[in-house]
Design a protein around this motif. Structure first.
Motif, mmCIF file in Angstrom:
data_model
loop_
_atom_site.group_PDB
_atom_site.id
_atom_site.type_symbol
_atom_site.label_atom_id
_atom_site.label_comp_id
_atom_site.label_asym_id
_atom_site.label_seq_id
_atom_site.Cartn_x
_atom_site.Cartn_y
_atom_site.Cartn_z
ATOM 1 N N ARG A 201 1.493 0.030 -11.837
ATOM 2 C CA ARG A 201 0.469 -0.897 -12.349
ATOM 3 C C ARG A 201 0.475 -2.237 -11.595
ATOM 4 O O ARG A 201 -0.555 -2.646 -11.056
ATOM 5 C CB ARG A 201 0.655 -1.091 -13.847
ATOM 6 C CG ARG A 201 0.359 0.169 -14.667
ATOM 7 C CD ARG A 201 0.398 -0.101 -16.160
ATOM 8 N NE ARG A 201 0.117 1.110 -16.914
ATOM 9 C CZ ARG A 201 1.045 1.947 -17.383
ATOM 10 N NH1 ARG A 201 2.337 1.676 -17.167
ATOM 11 N NH2 ARG A 201 0.711 3.030 -18.043
ATOM 12 N N PRO A 202 1.601 -2.958 -11.547
ATOM 13 C CA PRO A 202 1.567 -4.223 -10.791
ATOM 14 C C PRO A 202 1.354 -4.022 -9.296
ATOM 15 O O PRO A 202 0.754 -4.888 -8.639
ATOM 16 C CB PRO A 202 2.942 -4.853 -11.078
ATOM 17 C CG PRO A 202 3.814 -3.721 -11.507
ATOM 18 C CD PRO A 202 2.915 -2.758 -12.209
ATOM 19 N N VAL A 203 1.830 -2.905 -8.761
ATOM 20 C CA VAL A 203 1.624 -2.646 -7.334
ATOM 21 C C VAL A 203 0.143 -2.426 -7.046
ATOM 22 O O VAL A 203 -0.383 -2.885 -6.025
ATOM 23 C CB VAL A 203 2.465 -1.432 -6.885
ATOM 24 C CG1 VAL A 203 2.136 -1.056 -5.445
ATOM 25 C CG2 VAL A 203 3.950 -1.745 -7.003
ATOM 26 N N THR A 204 -0.567 -1.743 -7.937
ATOM 27 C CA THR A 204 -2.006 -1.534 -7.770
ATOM 28 C C THR A 204 -2.757 -2.857 -7.749
ATOM 29 O O THR A 204 -3.621 -3.089 -6.890
ATOM 30 C CB THR A 204 -2.553 -0.648 -8.904
ATOM 31 O OG1 THR A 204 -1.884 0.615 -8.883
ATOM 32 C CG2 THR A 204 -4.047 -0.426 -8.753
ATOM 33 N N ILE B 137 -7.390 3.874 -11.185
ATOM 34 C CA ILE B 137 -5.944 4.093 -11.070
ATOM 35 C C ILE B 137 -5.236 3.567 -12.311
ATOM 36 O O ILE B 137 -4.375 4.245 -12.907
ATOM 37 C CB ILE B 137 -5.388 3.405 -9.809
ATOM 38 C CG1 ILE B 137 -5.912 4.087 -8.543
ATOM 39 C CG2 ILE B 137 -3.856 3.442 -9.808
ATOM 40 C CD1 ILE B 137 -5.564 3.339 -7.267
ATOM 41 N N LEU B 138 -5.578 2.363 -12.729
ATOM 42 C CA LEU B 138 -4.927 1.773 -13.902
ATOM 43 C C LEU B 138 -5.209 2.583 -15.162
ATOM 44 O O LEU B 138 -4.324 2.761 -16.014
ATOM 45 C CB LEU B 138 -5.403 0.330 -14.078
ATOM 46 C CG LEU B 138 -5.013 -0.636 -12.950
ATOM 47 C CD1 LEU B 138 -5.658 -2.000 -13.154
ATOM 48 C CD2 LEU B 138 -3.489 -0.776 -12.868
ATOM 49 N N ALA C 255 0.827 -1.207 0.000
ATOM 50 C CA ALA C 255 0.000 0.000 0.000
ATOM 51 C C ALA C 255 0.859 1.254 0.000
ATOM 52 O O ALA C 255 0.625 2.202 -0.777
ATOM 53 C CB ALA C 255 -0.928 -0.010 1.208
ATOM 54 N N TYR C 256 1.868 1.291 0.847
ATOM 55 C CA TYR C 256 2.734 2.469 0.900
ATOM 56 C C TYR C 256 3.588 2.594 -0.363
ATOM 57 O O TYR C 256 3.898 3.709 -0.801
ATOM 58 C CB TYR C 256 3.636 2.409 2.135
ATOM 59 C CG TYR C 256 2.946 2.763 3.435
ATOM 60 C CD1 TYR C 256 1.597 3.101 3.473
ATOM 61 C CD2 TYR C 256 3.647 2.754 4.643
ATOM 62 C CE1 TYR C 256 0.967 3.427 4.658
ATOM 63 C CE2 TYR C 256 3.032 3.081 5.840
ATOM 64 C CZ TYR C 256 1.697 3.413 5.849
ATOM 65 O OH TYR C 256 1.076 3.739 7.023
ATOM 66 N N ALA C 257 3.973 1.452 -0.944
ATOM 67 C CA ALA C 257 4.718 1.508 -2.207
ATOM 68 C C ALA C 257 3.870 2.153 -3.290
ATOM 69 O O ALA C 257 4.371 2.941 -4.109
ATOM 70 C CB ALA C 257 5.148 0.106 -2.627
#
Length: 335
Positions: A196-199, A247-248, A170-172
Motif C-alpha cells: 500500500r505505501p509503496v504504491t 491496486i489499492l 517500482a521494483y519493490a
C-alpha cells in the motif's frame, strides 16, 4: 511499399526492454524487500518463489543489448560510452546477487547472513544503476561527429538520482505484489501491508518525473501539452491514477493475482509515457531511429534471426511459468 526496418527494430528492442523490466523487476524487487523481512523461513520462501525463473528473466536484457548493437550501432556506441559506469555497476550488481542467490542455499548458518546481505545489496545496486541510466537517457547525450562528446560523469544529475530511487520503489512494488500472488499466511499479509505505501510512493514518483521532465525539456513539454496531442495523450495519466486506485482496492479485497497484474499495467503506462516523450529519438535529444540505423542489408539479415529466436524465448518462458505456477509454501522449493 517496403518494410520500415528501423521502426520494426525499435519495436523489437522496446518490447525486449519492457519484458526485462516486467520479468526481472519483480525478482530484483524481492532482493530490495529482503532487509524488511527478518525471518529465515520467510526469506527462503521469497527466494523460492523466483528460483525456477529468475535467471531466464535476464535473457531479455541480453536480447535488448544485442539487438541495439545489430540494428542501431550508433546508438549502441553513444549510449554505452555515456553510461559506461552505471552499466558496469548494474552488471556487477546482477552478478553479485546471482552468486549470492546460489550460495545462500548452500552455506551454513554462520555464513547465510552474509549472502542474504549480498543478495539485497546486489539487487539495490543493479536497480539503482538501471534507474540512473534511465534518467540520464531522458536527459539526453552530447554527440559530435557521431560520437559521444560528454564527460565521464554527465549521467550523474539530481534527476537521474531521483529516477534511480523511483525505480527502486517500482521494483519493490512488483516484488511485493508478486509475493502476494505466490505466498500465503503471514508473509502474504505482510506483503499486502507493504504494497500500500509503496504504491502511493510510486504514484508520487511518477507524478514528479512527469512534471520534472517537461519542465527541464521544452521539446517534451511541447509534445505533451500542444494541441491536439494533449487530447490524444491525456488517457495515459488518467489510466495511471485509475491503475493506482485499482491496486489499492484489490489489496484490500484479498485478491491474489490482481495486484501484481495491475502493478505491471502501472509500469507499462509509465513506459508508454516515456515512449511518447522521446519518440522517435533513440539518442535524445535529436538523433532518431532512422538517423542511427544500420544499413538495410544488416537490419534485414539480423531480423531473420530475431524473428526465429524471440518466439522460442517466449515459448520456454511461458512454459516455465506454467510449470511453476501456484503458491510457494514454507519448506518447499529450491535446494
Amino acid at each position: 511499399m517496403g518494410i520500415d526496418l528501423p521502426l520494426l527494430w525499435a519495436i523489437i528492442i522496446a518490447f525486449g526492454l519492457m519484458m526485462y523490466v516486467v520479468m526481472d523487476g519483480f525478482d530484483l524487487g524481492i532482493g530490495i524487500l529482503f532487509p524488511f523481512v527478518r525471518e529465515r523461513e520467510d526469506r527462503d520462501t521469497m527466494v523460492n518463489s523466483v528460483a525456477p525463473v529468475w535467471d531466464g528473466n535476464e535473457t531479455w536484457l541480453a536480447l535488448g543489448g544485442a539487438a541495439l548493437l545489430a540494428a542501431f550501432p550508433l546508438a549502441y556506441s553513444v549510449i554505452l560510452s555515456a553510461l559506461y559506469l552505471p552499466i558496469l555497476l548494474m552488471l556487477a550488481g546482477l552478478i553479485w546477487r546471482g552468486v549470492a542467490f546460489e550460495f545462500r542455499f548452500k552455506s551454513d548458518e554462520t555464513h547465510r547472513p552474509f549472502w542474504d546481505k549480498a543478495f539485497a545489496w546486489g539487487s539495490y545496486i543493479a536497480t539503482f544503476s538501471q534507474g540512473v541510466a534511465l534518467g540520464a537517457f531522458i536527459n539526453g547525450f552530447e554527440v559530435k561527429d557521431r560520437a559521444y562528446a560528454g564527460g565521464l560523469f554527465d549521467w550523474l544529475t539530481p534527476f537521474s538520482v531521483f529516477t534511480g530511487l523511483g525505480l527502486l520503489v517500482a521494483y519493490a512494488l512488483l516484488g511485493a505484489t508478486w509475493l502476494v500472488m505466490k505466498t500465503e499466511g503471514a508473509l502474504q499479509h505482510r506483503m499486502r501491508e507493504v504494497s500500500r505505501p509503496v504504491t502511493i510512493s510510486l504514484l508520487l514518483a511518477i507524478v514528479i518525473v512527469s512534471l520534472w521532465t517537461p519542465y527541464a525539456h521544452a521539446e517534451v513539454a511541447a509534445r505533451w501539452f500542444s494541441l491536439p496531442n494533449l487530447f490524444f495523450f491525456a488517457p495515459v495519466p488518467v489510466l495511471v491514477v485509475l491503475a493506482t486506485g485499482a491496486i489499492l482496492r484489490t489489496l484490500s479485497r484479498d485478491s491474489n493475482a490482481a495486484p501484481f497484474l495491475l502493478a505491471l499495467l502501472l509500469l507499462f503506462l509509465g513506459y508508454t509515457g516515456l515512449a511518447i516523450s522521446l519518440w522517435p529519438n533513440i539518442i535524445p535529444p535529436g538523433i532518431s531511429i532512422w538517423d542511427a540505423a544500420a544499413p538495410p542489408q544488416t537490419m534485414g539479415f539480423t531480423l531473420v534471426g530475431a524473428l526465429f529466436v524471440i518466439p522460442i524465448i517466449l515459448a520456454y518462458t511461458a512454459w516455465s511459468y506454467y510449470v511453476f505456477r501456484g503458491k510457494v509454501r514454507t519448506g518447499e522449493g529450491y535446494h
